[in-house]
Design a protein around this motif. Sequence first.
Motif, short mmCIF file in Angstrom:
data_model
loop_
_atom_site.label_atom_id
_atom_site.label_comp_id
_atom_site.label_asym_id
_atom_site.label_seq_id
_atom_site.Cartn_x
_atom_site.Cartn_y
_atom_site.Cartn_z
N CYS A 269 33.51 49.24 34.83
CA CYS A 269 32.20 49.10 34.11
C CYS A 269 32.37 48.75 32.59
O CYS A 269 31.76 47.86 31.79
N GLU A 270 33.19 49.22 32.22
CA GLU A 270 33.63 49.47 30.62
C GLU A 270 34.41 48.01 30.72
O GLU A 270 34.06 47.19 29.62
N ASN A 271 35.20 47.62 31.49
CA ASN A 271 36.02 46.45 31.22
C ASN A 271 34.87 45.10 31.32
O ASN A 271 34.96 43.93 30.83
N SER A 272 33.83 45.33 32.19
CA SER A 272 32.90 44.31 32.57
C SER A 272 31.84 44.15 31.12
O SER A 272 31.22 43.21 31.03
N LYS A 273 32.03 45.17 30.25
CA LYS A 273 31.06 44.91 28.93
C LYS A 273 31.74 43.94 28.02
O LYS A 273 31.09 43.50 27.05
N LYS A 274 33.00 43.40 28.32
CA LYS A 274 33.70 42.33 27.66
C LYS A 274 32.77 41.05 27.77
O LYS A 274 32.92 40.13 26.93
N THR A 275 32.09 40.92 28.84
CA THR A 275 31.53 39.51 29.28
C THR A 275 29.78 39.72 28.80
O THR A 275 29.60 40.81 28.44
N SER A 276 29.35 38.52 28.39
CA SER A 276 27.90 38.69 27.98
C SER A 276 26.98 39.16 28.67
O SER A 276 25.76 39.76 28.15
N ASN A 277 27.19 39.20 30.01
CA ASN A 277 26.23 39.29 31.01
C ASN A 277 26.83 40.23 32.25
O ASN A 277 27.00 39.73 33.33
N PRO A 278 27.33 41.46 31.95
CA PRO A 278 27.87 42.42 33.16
C PRO A 278 26.92 42.54 34.18
O PRO A 278 25.78 42.79 33.94
N SER A 279 27.50 42.51 35.44
CA SER A 279 26.76 42.81 36.62
C SER A 279 27.58 43.35 37.57
O SER A 279 28.83 43.79 37.39
N ILE A 280 26.86 43.93 38.88
CA ILE A 280 27.40 44.63 39.81
C ILE A 280 28.54 43.86 40.36
O ILE A 280 29.70 44.30 40.87
N ASN A 281 28.14 42.60 40.75
CA ASN A 281 29.02 41.59 41.37
C ASN A 281 30.33 41.47 40.30
O ASN A 281 31.67 41.31 40.88
N TYR A 282 30.22 41.43 39.16
CA TYR A 282 31.32 41.15 38.14
C TYR A 282 32.07 42.29 38.22
O TYR A 282 33.45 42.11 38.21
N ILE A 283 31.75 43.79 38.18
CA ILE A 283 32.48 44.63 38.33
C ILE A 283 33.21 44.61 39.71
O ILE A 283 34.20 45.04 39.60
N ASP A 284 32.53 44.47 40.69
CA ASP A 284 33.19 44.35 41.96
C ASP A 284 34.46 43.40 42.10
O ASP A 284 35.49 43.81 42.79
N GLY A 285 34.30 42.34 41.32
CA GLY A 285 35.68 41.46 41.20
C GLY A 285 36.77 42.17 40.37
O GLY A 285 37.86 42.32 41.03
N ILE A 286 36.43 42.95 39.57
CA ILE A 286 37.44 43.88 38.79
C ILE A 286 37.94 44.75 39.81
O ILE A 286 39.13 45.13 39.85
N LEU A 287 37.17 45.56 40.22
CA LEU A 287 37.63 46.65 41.05
C LEU A 287 38.16 46.56 42.48
O LEU A 287 39.09 46.80 42.83
N THR A 288 37.73 45.28 42.82
CA THR A 288 38.64 44.49 44.07
C THR A 288 40.01 44.20 43.77
O THR A 288 40.90 44.53 44.61
N SER A 289 40.16 43.56 42.59
CA SER A 289 41.35 43.11 41.98
C SER A 289 42.33 44.38 41.89
O SER A 289 43.37 44.41 42.18
N TRP A 290 41.70 45.48 41.66
CA TRP A 290 42.52 46.86 41.08
C TRP A 290 42.99 47.31 42.69
O TRP A 290 44.05 47.90 42.95
N TYR A 291 42.00 47.15 43.74
CA TYR A 291 42.22 47.55 44.93
C TYR A 291 43.44 46.90 45.71
O TYR A 291 44.34 47.70 46.24
N HIS A 292 43.30 45.83 45.50
CA HIS A 292 44.54 45.00 45.90
C HIS A 292 45.96 45.24 45.40
O HIS A 292 47.10 44.77 45.88
N LYS A 293 45.79 45.52 44.14
CA LYS A 293 47.00 45.87 43.40
C LYS A 293 47.61 47.18 43.57
O LYS A 293 48.62 47.67 42.92
N GLY A 294 46.62 48.05 44.39
CA GLY A 294 47.32 49.32 44.57
C GLY A 294 46.87 50.30 43.63
O GLY A 294 47.56 51.49 43.65
N ILE A 295 45.96 50.12 42.64
CA ILE A 295 45.57 50.96 41.74
C ILE A 295 44.79 52.17 42.12
O ILE A 295 43.77 51.73 42.75
N LYS A 296 45.13 53.24 41.92
CA LYS A 296 44.54 54.41 42.40
C LYS A 296 44.26 55.50 41.32
O LYS A 296 43.27 56.31 41.47
#
Length: 364
Positions: A269-296
Motif C-alpha cells: 500500500c505504501e508503494n502504491s502511494k507513489k502513483t497519483s491515484n492508488p487503488s486496490i487493483n494497483y496494489i494487487d499488481g504490486i503484491l502479485t509481482s512479489w508473490y511470483h518473485k517468491g517474496i515472503k
Amino acid sequence: MSFIIETTDIDLGDTPIENIFINDFMPMANGTYVKVYLLGYKYAYDRDGTIEVNNKTIAKHLDIPLSDVLNAWDFWESKGIIKKIFIDKDNKFNYKVKFLNLKQLYIKNNYKPINIEEEMATKSYICSVEDLVDANQIPAINEMFNQIDYIMRRQLVPNEKQKVLEWIYNYNMNPDIIVKAFFYGIEKKGKRNINYVGGIVRNWYDQGITNVEALQEHFKETDEKYFRYDQVMKYLGYGNRLPSVGEMKVIDKWFEEYKFTMEIVLRGCENSKKTSNPSINYIDGILTSWYHKGIKTVDEIEEKDRPSEKKDTKYNKADKRPRTTRTKFHNFQQRTSNYTAEQLEEIVRRKREEYYFKTKGESK
C-alpha cells in the motif's frame, strides 16, 4: 508581597482527573471527545497566565479539526459536567469552558454515577418526523444515510431512518459506527435486514463499543478478515469508505492465497502511494509481482524486487547511422580502389587525349 513558585522548562507536572469521570463519563464518549476534555482540563488546572489557550490551540495540539473540539464541548455540556461562559452573546463560539467539580455535583445535587443500562431501560428516545427532517440537515447524518443506501442497494424509507437515529441517541453511537454495523451485517453476515443490524448495534453497545477505536480492537480479536479490510482502507486514506465486494475478494487473496502478512500488504500500500491515484487493483499488481518473485518477508522486498539493470552498450557513430539493406552488389569491389589519386588523374587525362585525337582523325 506575593509568593511565586518557579516552574520547569519541561512540563513534568501532574493533572488529577476524578475517578467519576474515568468510570462513568469516559466510556460513553468517543476518543476525540475524551482527548479534548483531558487537554482542556490540563490547561485549566495549570493556570499558567503566560500561555494563551483557546479551542484553536487544542485543535492544533491534538491535530484534529476545530469542529471536533466544538462538538466535544457541546457533548460534555449535554452531560452536565462543563459549563460554557459566553464572552460575546452575539458570537456563540466565543466562550470560556468551566469544568464542574464532579464530587461537588455528587454531594450538592444528589448526583449518582450514570448507569447507562438503567437509564436506557427507563428512558428511550423516539424519533419524530420533525427530528428526521432536522437530522437530514446535518452533513454527517446525511453522509451516513448515503453510505447506508449504498450498502443496502436501496434507499431507506423514513421509518427505517427514524430507527437509525434512535440507535444513535439511545446507544450513544457515532454515525460511522452505524455505517460499519450495516456493512458488517449485510456484507459479512448476509442479512439485508434493518432489524438484524439493530441487533448488531445493541450487541456492540453491550460490549462497550461506541466508537471506531473500540470497534477496531474488537475486530482485531474476533474477526480478523474484517480487521484486514479496515486496516487496508484506512492506510490508503479512504477514511470510513468500505470496500466493495470485488475489493474484498482481492484483499482476501493477499492473505489466504499469497499468505502475506499485514506488514507486507501495508508495504505494498505504501508503494502504491507513489502513483497519483492508488487503488486496490494497483496494489494487487504490486503484491502479485512479489508473490511470483517468491517474496515472503519485508526484508526480501529490497533484495528481490530491484529494477532490472540494463547492460551498458557503447555506441559509435556508425551504430547510430541507419542501416541499409545489403544486396549482391555490395560484394562488388571497384577497380578504382587500387589506384591513387594521381594515378586516377593521369588515366583520365590520357583518356581525354585519346578521345580528342580520335574524333579529330575521323573529322578529316
